[in-house]
Design a protein around this motif. Structure first.
Motif, PDB file in Angstrom:
ATOM      1  N   LYS A   3      -2.876   1.534  -8.807  1.00 44.23           N
ATOM      2  CA  LYS A   3      -2.796   0.267 -10.164  1.00 44.23           C
ATOM      3  C   LYS A   3      -4.404  -0.266  -8.921  1.00 44.23           C
ATOM      4  CE  LYS A   3      -2.088  -4.041 -11.658  1.00 44.23           C
ATOM      5  NZ  LYS A   3      -1.348  -4.088 -13.367  1.00 44.23           N
ATOM      6  N   MET A   4      -3.956   0.188  -7.568  1.00 47.77           N
ATOM      7  CA  MET A   4      -5.322  -0.161  -6.649  1.00 47.77           C
ATOM      8  C   MET A   4      -6.186   1.032  -6.624  1.00 47.77           C
ATOM      9  SD  MET A   4      -5.326  -3.043  -5.019  1.00 47.77           S
ATOM     10  CE  MET A   4      -7.028  -2.582  -3.829  1.00 47.77           C
ATOM     11  N   LEU A  12       0.649  -1.435  -0.168  1.00 50.73           N
ATOM     12  CA  LEU A  12      -0.105   0.089   0.187  1.00 50.73           C
ATOM     13  C   LEU A  12       0.861   1.547   0.169  1.00 50.73           C
ATOM     14  CD1 LEU A  12      -2.643  -1.010   2.216  1.00 50.73           C
ATOM     15  CD2 LEU A  12      -2.970  -0.803   0.335  1.00 50.73           C
TER      16      LEU A  12
END
Length: 194
Positions: free
Chosen positions: A172-173, A164
């Protein structure tokens, strides 16, 4: 007078030749005795302080070390004998307890280990063995027990935290979340139009 000198020279030459021939005519048993005596003498000399010092000086010479290292068959056999002996095994067990040495040793072997693993992954027999291991119910139980452990969960949380914090992963998340939101809003519009 000359004749006498000549006769004396011939007699001396013949005596020398006979002495040389009789010296060469030793039996095989005498030669073996001489060899064993010489061998014992050399071994005794090498055990003395002077012999050890001479060996150290010889090995310290750069050209001698290169010559010893160049004889790869000798080096290979020596390493094999050392590693497989009981003393060698005890020595390596002790040495591997040193974290710095173990790390340096593992790093030096990493490239070769990766090559071996990659080649094994392409081997159909190895692939089948891995599949058999993974299908084994006992292996599944052990994996499940591992996943339930506190250490495993902490490890996963650490990996997720690191991921994270990565800007690439965060981007990307965010993209995946935007796609999911767009899809959900499109699905809800389609449902409301019906």
């Amino acid at each position: 007078m000359r004749m006498r000198n000549y006769t004396f020279a011939v007699i001396m030459s013949l005596s020398f030749i006979l002495a040389t021939l009789s010296g060469c005519a030793q039996t095989e048993a005498q030669q073996n005795t001489d060899y064993e005596g010489t061998k014992k003498m050399v071994i005794d000399l090498l055990k003395t302080d002077e012999g050890k010092k001479a060996l150290h000086e010889l090995i310290a010479q750069e050209d001698m070390r290169e010559e010893i290292v160049m004889d790869s068959a000798f080096v290979k056999q020596t390493i094999q004998d050392t590693l497989t002996s009981d003393e060698g095994k005890k020595y390596w067990q002790e040495v591997m307890k040193d974290p710095e040495f173990a790390k340096a040793f593992a790093e030096s072997m990493q490239a070769e280990n990766e090559k071996i693993i990659k080649s094994l992954m392409k081997d159909p027999d190895y692939q089948q063995m891995m599949m058999d291991i993974l299908k084994d119910p006992q292996m599944g139980e052990q994996a499940l027990e591992l996943m339930k452990s506190k250490e495993y969960r902490e490890q996963i949380m650490g990996i997720m935290s690191e991921a994270l914090e990565s800007p690439y992963f965060a981007a990307k998340m965010a993209g995946l979340m935007n796609e999911a939101i767009e899809k959900q809003s499109k699905d809800s519009e389609d449902n409301s139009n019906e």
